[in-house]
Design a protein around this motif. Structure first.
Motif, PDB file in Angstrom:
ATOM      1  N   HIS A 211      -2.483   0.265  -3.775  1.00  0.00           N
ATOM      2  CA  HIS A 211      -2.947   1.570  -3.713  1.00  0.00           C
ATOM      3  C   HIS A 211      -2.542   2.924  -2.842  1.00  0.00           C
ATOM      4  CE1 HIS A 211      -6.842   4.050  -2.915  1.00  0.00           C
ATOM      5  NE2 HIS A 211      -6.590   4.250  -1.526  1.00  0.00           N
ATOM      6  N   CYS A 212      -2.335   3.785  -3.402  1.00  0.00           N
ATOM      7  CA  CYS A 212      -3.377   3.766  -4.104  1.00  0.00           C
ATOM      8  C   CYS A 212      -2.914   5.034  -5.471  1.00  0.00           C
ATOM      9  CB  CYS A 212      -3.177   6.102  -2.791  1.00  0.00           C
ATOM     10  SG  CYS A 212      -1.638   6.397  -3.463  1.00  0.00           S
ATOM     11  N   TRP A 213      -2.137   3.451  -5.925  1.00  0.00           N
ATOM     12  CA  TRP A 213      -1.360   4.058  -7.292  1.00  0.00           C
ATOM     13  C   TRP A 213      -3.017   3.085  -7.808  1.00  0.00           C
ATOM     14  CZ3 TRP A 213       1.669   7.016 -10.567  1.00  0.00           C
ATOM     15  CH2 TRP A 213       2.690   7.748  -8.962  1.00  0.00           C
ATOM     16  N   THR A 214      -3.397   1.997  -7.188  1.00  0.00           N
ATOM     17  CA  THR A 214      -4.991   1.926  -8.038  1.00  0.00           C
ATOM     18  C   THR A 214      -5.691   1.846  -7.020  1.00  0.00           C
ATOM     19  OG1 THR A 214      -3.159  -1.000  -8.472  1.00  0.00           O
ATOM     20  CG2 THR A 214      -6.034  -0.762  -7.682  1.00  0.00           C
ATOM     21  N   PRO A 215      -6.526   2.407  -8.237  1.00  0.00           N
ATOM     22  CA  PRO A 215      -7.562   3.853  -7.302  1.00  0.00           C
ATOM     23  C   PRO A 215      -9.046   2.689  -7.124  1.00  0.00           C
ATOM     24  CG  PRO A 215      -7.250   3.969  -9.999  1.00  0.00           C
ATOM     25  CD  PRO A 215      -6.442   2.830  -9.772  1.00  0.00           C
TER      26      PRO A 215
ATOM     27  N   PRO B 289      -0.916   7.906 -16.185  1.00  0.00           N
ATOM     28  CA  PRO B 289      -1.585   9.974 -16.736  1.00  0.00           C
ATOM     29  C   PRO B 289      -1.247  10.358 -15.522  1.00  0.00           C
ATOM     30  CG  PRO B 289      -3.232   7.728 -16.258  1.00  0.00           C
ATOM     31  CD  PRO B 289      -1.665   7.222 -15.771  1.00  0.00           C
ATOM     32  N   ALA B 290      -0.884  10.099 -14.867  1.00  0.00           N
ATOM     33  CA  ALA B 290      -1.247  11.314 -13.306  1.00  0.00           C
ATOM     34  C   ALA B 290      -0.963  10.656 -11.879  1.00  0.00           C
ATOM     35  CB  ALA B 290      -3.014  11.994 -13.339  1.00  0.00           C
ATOM     36  N   TRP B 291      -0.450  11.924 -11.503  1.00  0.00           N
ATOM     37  CA  TRP B 291       0.116  11.393  -9.541  1.00  0.00           C
ATOM     38  C   TRP B 291      -1.263  10.893  -9.390  1.00  0.00           C
ATOM     39  CZ3 TRP B 291       4.600  10.008  -7.904  1.00  0.00           C
ATOM     40  CH2 TRP B 291       5.542  10.510  -7.508  1.00  0.00           C
ATOM     41  N   PRO B 292      -1.534   9.863  -7.935  1.00  0.00           N
ATOM     42  CA  PRO B 292      -2.436   9.893  -7.436  1.00  0.00           C
ATOM     43  C   PRO B 292      -2.547  11.077  -6.175  1.00  0.00           C
ATOM     44  CG  PRO B 292      -0.821   8.379  -6.695  1.00  0.00           C
ATOM     45  CD  PRO B 292       0.066   9.196  -7.955  1.00  0.00           C
ATOM     46  N   THR B 293      -4.054  11.032  -5.620  1.00  0.00           N
ATOM     47  CA  THR B 293      -3.941  12.265  -4.188  1.00  0.00           C
ATOM     48  C   THR B 293      -4.400  10.623  -3.394  1.00  0.00           C
ATOM     49  OG1 THR B 293      -6.067  12.166  -5.018  1.00  0.00           O
ATOM     50  CG2 THR B 293      -4.500  13.500  -5.556  1.00  0.00           C
ATOM     51  N   TRP B 294      -3.660  10.909  -1.988  1.00  0.00           N
ATOM     52  CA  TRP B 294      -3.799  10.142  -0.572  1.00  0.00           C
ATOM     53  C   TRP B 294      -4.637  10.966   0.253  1.00  0.00           C
ATOM     54  CZ3 TRP B 294      -1.016   9.643   4.436  1.00  0.00           C
ATOM     55  CH2 TRP B 294      -1.831   8.405   4.544  1.00  0.00           C
ATOM     56  N   SER B 295      -5.119  10.701   0.685  1.00  0.00           N
ATOM     57  CA  SER B 295      -5.143  10.889   2.241  1.00  0.00           C
ATOM     58  C   SER B 295      -5.081   9.569   2.973  1.00  0.00           C
ATOM     59  CB  SER B 295      -6.594  11.608   2.598  1.00  0.00           C
ATOM     60  OG  SER B 295      -7.212  11.666   2.168  1.00  0.00           O
ATOM     61  N   ALA B 296      -5.137   9.940   4.616  1.00  0.00           N
ATOM     62  CA  ALA B 296      -5.459   8.679   5.915  1.00  0.00           C
ATOM     63  C   ALA B 296      -6.523   8.436   6.032  1.00  0.00           C
ATOM     64  CB  ALA B 296      -4.889   9.335   7.204  1.00  0.00           C
TER      65      ALA B 296
ATOM     66  N   ALA C 113       0.774  -1.760   0.135  1.00  0.00           N
ATOM     67  CA  ALA C 113       0.371  -0.290  -0.108  1.00  0.00           C
ATOM     68  C   ALA C 113       1.157   1.164   0.126  1.00  0.00           C
ATOM     69  CB  ALA C 113      -0.431   0.548   0.739  1.00  0.00           C
ATOM     70  N   HIS C 114       0.464   2.010  -0.585  1.00  0.00           N
ATOM     71  CA  HIS C 114       1.308   3.451  -1.069  1.00  0.00           C
ATOM     72  C   HIS C 114      -0.021   4.615  -0.308  1.00  0.00           C
ATOM     73  CE1 HIS C 114       3.750   0.839  -2.937  1.00  0.00           C
ATOM     74  NE2 HIS C 114       2.936   0.782  -3.967  1.00  0.00           N
ATOM     75  N   PHE C 115       1.603   5.978   0.152  1.00  0.00           N
ATOM     76  CA  PHE C 115       0.774   7.277   0.403  1.00  0.00           C
ATOM     77  C   PHE C 115       1.894   7.875  -0.721  1.00  0.00           C
ATOM     78  CE2 PHE C 115       5.215   6.867   2.904  1.00  0.00           C
ATOM     79  CZ  PHE C 115       5.067   7.729   3.397  1.00  0.00           C
ATOM     80  N   VAL C 116       1.104   9.082  -0.632  1.00  0.00           N
ATOM     81  CA  VAL C 116       2.317  10.235  -1.100  1.00  0.00           C
ATOM     82  C   VAL C 116       1.917  11.654  -0.949  1.00  0.00           C
ATOM     83  CG1 VAL C 116       2.350   9.718  -3.498  1.00  0.00           C
ATOM     84  CG2 VAL C 116       0.063  10.925  -2.821  1.00  0.00           C
ATOM     85  N   THR C 117       2.010  12.102  -0.086  1.00  0.00           N
ATOM     86  CA  THR C 117       2.057  13.943   0.278  1.00  0.00           C
ATOM     87  C   THR C 117       2.550  15.105  -1.204  1.00  0.00           C
ATOM     88  OG1 THR C 117       4.547  14.138   0.625  1.00  0.00           O
ATOM     89  CG2 THR C 117       3.620  13.536   2.396  1.00  0.00           C
TER      90      THR C 117
END
Length: 327
Positions: free
Chosen positions: A279-283, A37-44, A14-18
């Motif tokens: 996730h979060c690279w897999t929606p 195509p784009a960077w994902p968004t992420w929140s806890a 599982a991944h996170f981005v800031t």
């Protein structure tokens, strides 16, 4: 009295981005990371909502490709420290729901050794994440030996994550690199570890290979034959490539069924399989579909994939066996 274990998958992939991380990656030229195509968004909060919908108890967070080293050692050290502190904060804020695989600023060995100490001794990380290569330095490279020696001394969990090979401009043929390049870069770096003797020298490493092993299940016998041909000095009792591959762990991220898991079970026992969502690279819809396919598939021994992979994860990561306990 022994408390019952909380239900739910343990998601080791599982991944996170800031926002800060994405800004730095874009400044380094990763506007469309690995051709996506784009960077994902992420929140806890959003991640927890998805976990609750999908029956995921705990997610081990890590930074995905392109990692933290964009060409400058000092900047990579700062970014690794930043994302590791951010990830550890999420773990502390949500007891029992998240863990952390810390990023290292490889191929900077001194920086990596410093960050290993901080990640484990100060942040209480559950393990580390290593990209399959950094600027063409693969994990069997002899320059990385001090890093693997230290991780082996700690009996560390090492989560491998694929990234683009240095030749992707030609080999990817203009397609997104995660589709094909990632699975072959996984096989490339694990093969490099085998031929370099890294896995044999460091038996206390606990290595997780992503995406059902990538191309390894169908290449294992071929790799084994070439390894015996090109390393004839190994004594008759030394582990061969297949034996070493059977000691590793493998996550189920990606299209695990109907073909990849049966191929993987031809190489390793079911006690080596772990759940992964990517996730979060897999929606979220993709994660929900993936969990449904895993839940619908028969598991070895007549149980469920959830109970099997969760038991495996708790043996690998003992902290997770204690409900609500933080590092």
């Amino acid at each position: 009295m022994t408390l019952p274990e909380p239900p739910g998958f343990v998601d080791v992939h599982a991944h996170f981005v800031t926002d800060s991380y994405v800004t730095r990656a874009r400044a380094a030229g990763h506007d469309l990371p690995d051709g996506m195509p784009a960077w994902p968004t992420w929140s806890a909060t959003a991640h927890l909502d998805l976990m609750d919908r999908c029956g995921i108890r705990t997610s081990l967070l890590s930074i995905s490709s392109p990692g933290v080293h964009f060409g400058d050692d000092a900047a990579a050290r700062r970014l690794a420290r930043e994302v590791n502190e951010d990830g550890a904060r999420v773990v502390r804020d949500h007891p029992g729901r998240f863990g952390l695989f810390a990023s290292l600023p490889l191929p900077d060995v001194d920086g990596a050794l410093t960050e290993i100490a901080h990640a484990f001794d100060t942040l209480g990380a559950d393990g580390v994440v290593l990209e399959t290569n950094t600027h063409g330095v693969y994990l069997g490279d002899r320059r990385l030996e001090p890093v693997f020696a230290e991780l082996d001394r700690r009996g560390a969990v090492v989560f491998l994550h694929p990234t683009s090979p240095v030749c992707w401009e030609r080999s990817a043929l203009g397609r997104p690199r995660p589709m094909v390049e990632f699975v072959f870069d996984t096989a490339r770096t694990v093969t490099d570890l085998l031929f370099a003797g890294t896995l044999d020298r460091h038996p206390d490493l606990k290595v997780i290979v992503p995406h059902c092993g990538g191309a390894l299940p169908v290449l294992a016998d071929r790799i084994n034959g070439f390894m015996k041909l090109f390393t004839p000095s190994q004594d008759a009792g030394a582990p061969d490539a297949v034996a070493q591959l059977r000691r590793l762990y493998y996550d189920m991220a990606g299209p695990a069924f109907p073909r990849q898991i049966p191929a993987l079970l031809g190489l390793v026992g079911p006690d080596r399989l772990l759940y992964g969502s990517d996730h979060c690279w897999t929606p979220a819809p993709g994660v929900e579909a993936h969990v449904a396919s895993v839940n619908a598939a028969p598991a070895p021994g007549g149980g469920t994939w959830q109970s099997l992979t969760t038991a495996n994860a708790r043996r690998l990561l003992p902290r997770l066996a204690v409900p609500g306990r933080n590092p």
